[in-house]
Every structure is written in structure tokens, then in C-alpha cells.
Write a protein that holds these residues in place. Structure first.
Motif, short mmCIF file in Angstrom:
data_model
loop_
_atom_site.label_atom_id
_atom_site.label_comp_id
_atom_site.label_asym_id
_atom_site.label_seq_id
_atom_site.Cartn_x
_atom_site.Cartn_y
_atom_site.Cartn_z
N GLY A 1 -1.13 119.59 -41.33
CA GLY A 1 -1.03 119.33 -39.89
C GLY A 1 -0.11 120.29 -39.18
N GLU A 2 0.08 121.48 -39.74
CA GLU A 2 1.04 122.43 -39.18
C GLU A 2 0.68 122.88 -37.78
N THR A 3 -0.61 123.11 -37.51
CA THR A 3 -1.02 123.58 -36.19
C THR A 3 -0.64 122.55 -35.13
N GLU A 4 -0.92 121.28 -35.40
CA GLU A 4 -0.55 120.22 -34.47
C GLU A 4 0.97 120.11 -34.33
N GLU A 5 1.67 120.31 -35.45
CA GLU A 5 3.13 120.25 -35.43
C GLU A 5 3.70 121.35 -34.53
N LYS B 1 -3.41 130.97 -50.76
CA LYS B 1 -3.07 129.98 -49.74
C LYS B 1 -2.80 130.74 -48.44
N PRO B 2 -3.86 131.28 -47.82
CA PRO B 2 -3.65 132.17 -46.68
C PRO B 2 -3.24 131.50 -45.38
N GLN B 3 -3.52 130.20 -45.24
CA GLN B 3 -3.16 129.47 -44.01
C GLN B 3 -3.72 130.18 -42.77
N THR B 4 -4.96 130.61 -42.84
CA THR B 4 -5.59 131.40 -41.79
C THR B 4 -5.57 130.72 -40.43
N THR B 5 -5.88 129.44 -40.38
CA THR B 5 -5.92 128.73 -39.10
C THR B 5 -4.54 128.70 -38.46
N LEU B 6 -3.53 128.37 -39.24
CA LEU B 6 -2.17 128.32 -38.71
C LEU B 6 -1.69 129.69 -38.26
N VAL B 7 -1.95 130.71 -39.06
CA VAL B 7 -1.53 132.07 -38.70
C VAL B 7 -2.20 132.49 -37.39
N CYS C 1 -0.68 130.59 -34.39
CA CYS C 1 0.65 131.08 -34.00
C CYS C 1 0.58 132.46 -33.34
N LEU C 2 -0.20 133.36 -33.93
CA LEU C 2 -0.31 134.69 -33.35
C LEU C 2 -0.91 134.66 -31.95
N SER C 3 -1.84 133.75 -31.71
CA SER C 3 -2.44 133.65 -30.38
C SER C 3 -1.44 133.14 -29.34
N ARG D 1 -2.31 141.25 -41.95
CA ARG D 1 -2.58 140.01 -41.22
C ARG D 1 -1.61 139.80 -40.07
N GLN D 2 -0.72 140.75 -39.82
CA GLN D 2 0.29 140.68 -38.77
C GLN D 2 1.33 139.59 -39.04
N THR D 3 1.58 139.33 -40.31
CA THR D 3 2.66 138.42 -40.69
C THR D 3 3.80 139.25 -41.25
N VAL D 4 4.98 138.65 -41.32
CA VAL D 4 6.16 139.33 -41.82
C VAL D 4 6.54 138.70 -43.16
N PRO D 5 6.29 139.40 -44.26
CA PRO D 5 6.64 138.83 -45.56
C PRO D 5 8.15 138.88 -45.79
N ILE D 6 8.68 137.79 -46.31
CA ILE D 6 10.10 137.73 -46.65
C ILE D 6 10.18 137.97 -48.16
N VAL D 7 10.76 139.08 -48.54
CA VAL D 7 10.87 139.41 -49.96
C VAL D 7 12.34 139.45 -50.35
N GLN D 8 12.58 139.15 -51.60
CA GLN D 8 13.95 139.16 -52.10
C GLN D 8 13.94 139.77 -53.49
N THR D 9 14.83 140.70 -53.73
CA THR D 9 14.95 141.27 -55.05
C THR D 9 16.34 141.87 -55.22
N LEU D 10 16.75 141.97 -56.44
CA LEU D 10 18.01 142.63 -56.77
C LEU D 10 17.74 143.93 -57.52
N ARG D 11 16.47 144.23 -57.77
CA ARG D 11 16.10 145.42 -58.54
C ARG D 11 15.73 146.55 -57.59
N ILE D 12 16.39 147.68 -57.73
CA ILE D 12 16.20 148.81 -56.83
C ILE D 12 14.77 149.32 -56.85
N GLU D 13 14.09 149.26 -58.01
CA GLU D 13 12.71 149.74 -58.06
C GLU D 13 11.78 148.87 -57.22
#
Length: 115
Positions: free
Chosen positions: A10-14, A37-43, A46-48, A88-100
Motif C-alpha cells: 500500500g505504499e502508493t496510497e501511503e 522487486k522493482p516496485q515499478t508502480t511506486l517508483v 513518486c517520480l510523477s 530507472r531514475q532512482t538513487v541507489p544507496i550503496v555501502q562498502t568498506l572495500r576500495i575496489e
């Protein structure tokens, strides 16, 4: 305001409900999204409405994605997933401690890596 949501269906309604009652409309929403789990409808929703979509877990373990499934132009499974998220015009949040891994992430953006 940033909205963080768990996938309940129910994320879109939320998002709409929050947008109607909020003094400051939502600027961004943080969701779990990956090719399984692309969540196409929600994405799209929100983008609209000019709501930035932040995706955590963009590199969640995907059993069918390994180096054997990639084209020769792709450097790593992580780069493919990050490029998918950016396409998809989304911003991925990535986390790593490895320089490569940091280098791989920067290369997805097309800026290159400088020592």
C-alpha cells in the motif's frame, strides 16, 4: 521530508496520504528495490510527483545474476545492478568498506577513477 517505507503493498496510497496532510511535502522516499522487486508502480508514482526515490538493498543477493550471465562490456554484477537502478531514475544507496567496490560504483556513473 523523507518517507521510509516497508513493502506492504500500500505504499502508493501511503505516499498520497502523507502528501495530503504534510506541512512540508515529501522530498524523497526510501524503498527496497532490485530487479526481483522493482516496485515499478511506486517508483512511477513518486517520480510523477517529483519525489526522489532512494533505493536501499540495490545489490541484494540475486541468485541468477553472476559473471556468467553478463555481457563482455559489463565489469561486475554490482555495476549491472547499479546501472539498472540509475536507468530507472532512482538513487541507489550503496555501502562498502572495500576500495575496489567504491571504484566499481564510481565507474557506473561514467566519471572514471583517479588515484
Amino acid at each position: 521530508a523523507v518517507v521510509s517505507t516497508q513493502s506492504t503493498g500500500g505504499e502508493t496510497e501511503e505516499v498520497e496520504k502523507i502528501s495530503k496532510i504534510a506541512v512540508v511535502p515529501p522530498f524523497a522516499i526510501k524503498i527496497t528495490a532490485n530487479p526481483y522487486k522493482p516496485q515499478t508502480t511506486l517508483v512511477s508514482h513518486c517520480l510523477s510527483r517529483n519525489i526522489l526515490v532512494l533505493t536501499h538493498s540495490p545489490l541484494a543477493p540475486l541468485p541468477c545474476l553472476n559473471a556468467n550471465h553478463l555481457s563482455p562490456a559489463a565489469s561486475s554484477p554490482a555495476q549491472v545492478l547499479l546501472a539498472w537502478a540509475l536507468h530507472r531514475q532512482t538513487v541507489p544507496i550503496v555501502q562498502t568498506l572495500r576500495i575496489e567496490h567504491v571504484r566499481e560504483t564510481i565507474m557506473v556513473g561514467g566519471r572514471g577513477w583517479r588515484e
